[in-house]
Scaffold this motif. Structure first.
Motif, short mmCIF file in Angstrom:
data_model
loop_
_atom_site.label_atom_id
_atom_site.label_comp_id
_atom_site.label_asym_id
_atom_site.label_seq_id
_atom_site.Cartn_x
_atom_site.Cartn_y
_atom_site.Cartn_z
N GLN A 778 38.24 33.34 54.16
CA GLN A 778 36.94 33.05 53.55
C GLN A 778 35.79 33.51 54.45
O GLN A 778 34.81 34.10 53.99
CB GLN A 778 36.80 31.54 53.28
N ILE A 781 35.51 37.29 54.33
CA ILE A 781 34.85 37.80 53.09
C ILE A 781 33.34 37.65 53.22
O ILE A 781 32.57 38.56 52.90
CB ILE A 781 35.40 37.06 51.84
N ASN A 829 41.99 35.10 46.61
CA ASN A 829 40.75 35.69 47.15
C ASN A 829 40.47 37.13 46.73
O ASN A 829 39.43 37.67 47.10
CB ASN A 829 40.81 35.67 48.69
N GLN A 831 39.72 38.89 43.88
CA GLN A 831 38.53 39.25 43.10
C GLN A 831 37.25 39.05 43.92
O GLN A 831 36.36 39.90 43.95
CB GLN A 831 38.46 38.42 41.81
N GLN A 832 37.19 37.92 44.63
CA GLN A 832 36.01 37.61 45.44
C GLN A 832 35.83 38.68 46.53
O GLN A 832 34.71 39.14 46.81
CB GLN A 832 36.19 36.23 46.09
N ASN A 835 34.52 41.95 44.89
CA ASN A 835 33.09 41.76 44.52
C ASN A 835 32.20 41.90 45.74
O ASN A 835 31.18 42.60 45.73
CB ASN A 835 32.86 40.35 43.95
N GLN A 836 32.59 41.17 46.79
CA GLN A 836 31.76 41.12 48.00
C GLN A 836 31.70 42.50 48.68
O GLN A 836 30.65 42.93 49.14
CB GLN A 836 32.34 40.07 48.97
N TRP A 871 40.25 44.07 39.17
CA TRP A 871 39.24 43.48 40.08
C TRP A 871 38.04 44.41 40.23
O TRP A 871 36.89 43.98 40.20
CB TRP A 871 39.85 43.20 41.46
N ALA A 875 34.15 43.79 39.20
CA ALA A 875 33.10 43.88 40.23
C ALA A 875 32.00 44.84 39.78
O ALA A 875 30.81 44.57 39.96
CB ALA A 875 33.71 44.33 41.55
#
Length: 923
Positions: A778, A781, A829, A831-832, A835-836, A871, A875
């Motif tokens: 986390q 990311i 984690n 997809q996140q 995106n990031q 993903w 995004a």
């Protein structure tokens, strides 16, 4: 801004305080308050009112600057229906304030230009501005200012208008460029002798050249070029006008870098610049250095532009070698600043010729390089009345360093040996003054390393003669001769008979304060290159090391000497190393013990970093060859020294700088003996964790990564190392959860992910099976958006290596388990992360970080391509498609094209190219 919109009176008071408060703290408070105002929504209205009221220069400047800043960074705050009103208001302000101050006009011109670039509904802005103002002589200066900054702002880092809008604007400006040139031409006709107006015109023309939108055929026949060269040919042209005209010619030359597609303009510029030789000589005769520098800039830019033509067809057409003659004329100017302007060209010429590697071509350019080297040697001469050694840190010292670099790069054209012999013969056959001798020795030192040391009588003779130099010669000559000897260490290695006389010569230098550091550096060089021959002199080196502080050495030179000693120490027989290492460390250990005793008596002590750095360099470079099963000879010494290092660390635990040096020292100690440091592992980790709870210095994380690297493969150490990681992570996460803390603590981010990456490399299952891994992922990311070279690189490497443990070799015993654990992590984690990463690429990260991002995307795709495709699609849907000014940022076609390029890529670099192109749409 708290408390609502401030009154204009309050803003006036703050601006007055900013400029006129005699108390610095008052200025500071005003600056902070006004900064906060500029970031607020109220800034738009307040700036507009201040400009309307036109009370004084300071308040108008603050308001104009605020307007520009708001348009650059916060344009999205304004609803589209207000854009026209803002444009009209800014044009009214610049008209009303045109006589108040030029800097206010520039700020408002920038605001108008930045608005025009972002406001998609303002079509043909150049045309509308010229139509509106070109009949009014009074408006001409600000109109030209707007037209000057507009092309400059197209590539501004402050504006993220995106590649689509940028292309649209450049096409628009190219369409109206002839209109602008016509306006500038008529201004010159009307200007007569108005110098200010001519300067404005040339600045504007240069700006349009720089953007590369002028029609080169139209410009080739335009009278503005003639005017430019007439001004540069005239002896009575003022300094400011001369500089503006020179800048403009340089911009024009830069704009036709591709000569073949701009032949007509290239020819005009080529012929125009060649007419300036007489004017250059006139400027030299009048000792007008400003003009001389301007001409040299123009001649250099000419050579840079026609470099490929000159190399392709030397002596023909625009490959005319008179261009090089012009540069060599400049190289003959007595001021070294003049020749320095041309250095980049000579580098590039050398690089081109080196790549082509054609003996005939080298023959054409060799005489020019010989003449250049002759000039450079003369420019390197110190003043005849100079006393002491050459200064290395002043402007002239830095110039000599650049000469040394240039000589190294172009010497292949002349031949190192030939040049070295020629230089030596000028000393041997003549009896030149000391400053000539010193400069020749300096150039010889630059090329000494590239001369073949095998069976070379000249080189041997040089070495022989240099070490016989009497002490009565000028100190600077002795200093540079010592540097030359250090550079000739290869020769000493091939001719060991010189070792004794060379060391005696350097020892003499070491005992004299001004020469000591140079002599120490030379001894370090000899030790590095002649390690085996130097083993017999180890006792002498040890004696020097024991009394290091009796010599007047710089910190760097002292550390260098110890490095040389350690390199030689590593070549001694194994049974001698432990005792000699102990002797070598004893001085530093004793000094640290003294400081600790002093601290326990007085509660404070001197800085221990010098001693820690010396120990670090000894451990770093004592690397003997140890067979398997043999005990490392340094192990016992390091165990004996550990208590002193541990105490020093405890005593200075609050001081980041000293703790960093302690950790560095320990890192090299651990690296030196590898697994032999096992007995330190428990006490070291305990101390690191306990100090880190109170003082979270990031160097402990780095040291932790070294321990994981050395011991992570050892079954019995893994759990202990994981406990260490968890204990270090808790305070780290607390620190990094504060607002802005990722940006404020890049070192912590860097070192945390170095530690986590080492775990992934050495014991992935230990980490993946732990409870801490979720938090680390986390944190990673969140940190992908951090714009800091080292920290971002560490974060990306961690994520890439982590995913890579699930891609790969089915034959490895724990592969199935690793793959399952990575699968779980990616389900939670993935997809996140995508995106990031996409958001960071488009809005936060500079282009140089993109290859690292591409590697992460590539690994995710290798791990699970179908999931990755979904993903990435999600995004992309989340990205904005339009700018605040209504311009299209990205089309549907561009989105699908990018998705296809990435997901069908067959190697990582294709992903990188696709991201590079795609993120331009958001820059």
């Amino acid at each position: 801004m708290e408390g609502g919109k401030p009154s204009l009176t309050l803003v006036y008071q703050a601006v007055q305080a900013l400029y006129h408060d005699p108390d610095p703290s008052g200025k500071e408070r005003a600056s902070l308050w006004l900064g906060e105002l500029q970031r607020s929504m109220f800034a738009w209205e307040i700036s507009d009112q201040l400009l309307q009221l036109k009370q004084d220069v300071e308040s108008c400047y603050f308001a104009a600057q605020t307007m520009k800043m708001k348009i650059q960074t916060s344009f999205y705050e304004l609803p589209p229906e207000t854009h026209n009103a803002l444009r009209d208001s800014l044009l009214t302000h610049i008209q009303n304030l045109k006589d108040l101050s030029p800097i206010i006009v520039t700020q408002l011109a920038l605001a108008i230009a930045d608005l025009a670039l972002q406001m998609a509904s303002w079509k043909g802005c150049v045309h509308t501005l010229i139509e509106k103002y070109n009949e009014d002589v009074g408006s001409m200066p600000f109109l030209i200012e707007i037209l000057t900054v507009l092309p400059e702002e197209v590539h501004s880092r402050s504006l993220r208008i995106g590649a689509n809008r940028r292309t649209e604007i450049i096409e628009d400006l190219a369409f109206y460029s002839n209109t602008v040139v016509a306006l500038l031409t008529s201004c010159v006709e009307k200007a007569g002798g108005d110098e200010k107006m001519l300067i404005k015109v040339f600045r504007c023309l240069g700006s349009w050249f720089n953007l590369g939108v002028l029609d080169s055929n139209f410009m080739a026949s335009n009278q503005l070029l003639m005017v430019l060269f007439q001004i540069l040919q005239r002896d009575e042209t003022s300094t400011n006008l001369h500089e503006a005209a020179s800048d403009c010619v340089c911009s024009a030359l830069y704009a036709i870098e591709n000569v073949d597609t701009n032949v007509a303009l290239a020819l005009q510029l080529f012929q125009g610049v060649l007419t300036l030789e007489t004017a250059y000589h006139m400027a030299v005769a009048r000792e007008d250095l400003d003009k001389v520098l301007n001409y040299c800039r123009i001649f250099t830019e000419l050579c840079e532009t026609f470099l490929e033509t000159t190399v392709r067809t030397p002596g023909q057409g625009m490959g005319d070698l008179r261009t090089l003659e012009l540069l060599l004329i400049c190289a003959g100017h007595p001021q070294y600043e003049v020749v320095e302007i041309s250095f980049n060209f000579w580098y590039r010429l050398g690089e081109h010729l080196y790549k082509i590697n054609d003996a005939n071509l080298h023959g054409v350019f060799r005489p020019y390089i010989q003449r250049l080297l002759h000039c450079l040697a003369r420019h390197c001469q110190l003043d005849p009345d100079h006393e002491g050694i050459p200064e290395e840190t002043d402007d002239f010292g830095e110039f000599r360093m650049r000469v040394s670099d240039l000589v190294k790069d172009v010497i292949f054209l002349v031949g190192s040996m030939e040049c070295f012999s020629q230089l030596y013969s000028t000393l041997k056959d003549g009896n030149p003054p000391w400053e000539v001798t010193e400069a020749v020795l300096f150039i010889m030192a630059s090329i000494a390393k590239s001369v073949d040391p095998e069976n070379n009588p000249t080189v041997a003779e040089v070495l022989q003669q240099v070490v016989l130099l009497p002490e009565s010669v000028h100190l600077a000559v002795r200093y540079t001769s010592i540097e030359l000897v250090g550079e000739m260490s290869e020769v000493v290695d091939r001719n060991p008979r010189f070792l004794d006389p060379v060391l005696n010569y350097l020892m003499k230098g070491l005992r004299e304060k001004p020469l000591a550091s140079a002599a120490a550096k030379a001894i370090h060089n000899i030790c590095s290159v002649c390690r085996d021959h130097m083993a017999q002199h180890f006792q002498g080196l040890l004696d020097i090391a024991r009394s290091l502080d009796s010599f007047a050495l710089s910190t760097e030179a002292a550390v260098g000497l110890l490095k040389g000693t350690a390199l030689v120490l590593a070549r001694l027989p194994l049974e001698k190393i432990a005792e000699c290492l102990s002797d070598l460390c004893a001085v530093q250990v004793l000094a640290l013990k003294k400081l600790l005793a002093e601290r326990s008596r007085n509660g404070k002590s001197a800085d221990p970093t010098a001693w820690l750095d010396r120990l670090a360099v000894i451990f770093r470079h004592t690397n003997p060859i140890v067979e398997n099963g043999q005990t490392h000879p340094c192990q016992k010494v390091i165990q004996e020294i550990w208590p002193v290092l541990s105490e020093t660390l405890n005593a200075h635990q609050a001081d980041n700088r000293i703790v960093e040096r302690c950790c560095r020292c320990l890192r090299f100690a651990v690296r030196c003996v590898g697994k032999g440091s096992a007995s330190l592992l428990q006490p070291l980790v305990t101390q690191m964790v306990s100090v880190y709870q109170v003082y979270p210095h990031s160097c402990f994380l780095y040291l932790g990564s070294i321990l994981v690297d050395e011991y992570g493969m050892e079954e019995g150490c893994r759990q202990g190392l994981l406990d260490m990681l968890q204990a270090l992570c808790m305070p780290t996460f607390q620190l990094l959860e504060q607002p802005n803390s990722l940006r404020n603590h890049p070192d912590t981010v860097d070192d945390l992910f170095r530690l986590a990456t080492r775990f992934v490399q050495r014991s992935p299952v230990t980490l993946l099976g732990s409870s801490i891994v979720v938090h680390i992922i986390q944190c990673a990311i969140a940190a992908t958006s951090l714009d800091h070279r080292d920290a971002n690189c560490s974060v990306m490497k961690f994520i890439r290596d982590l995913i890579h443990t699930g891609v790969g070799n089915d034959h490895e015993e724990d592969f199935a388990l690793r793959k399952r654990l990575i699968c779980q992590a990616m389900e939670q984690n993935g997809q996140q992360l995508i995106n990031q990463l996409l958001h960071s690429c488009c809005f936060c990260l500079p282009p140089y970080t993109l290859p690292d991002v591409a590697e992460v995307l590539w690994e995710v795709m290798l791990f699970d391509r179908p999931m990755f495709c979904r993903w990435l699609e999600n995004a992309l849907k989340g990205l904005p498609k339009q700018t605040a000014g209504g311009a299209v940022t990205v089309t549907h076609k561009q989105l699908t094209e990018f998705h296809k390029q990435v997901t069908s890529a067959e190697e990582c670099k294709q992903v990188c190219w696709a991201i590079r192109e795609f993120t331009r749409l958001y820059r």
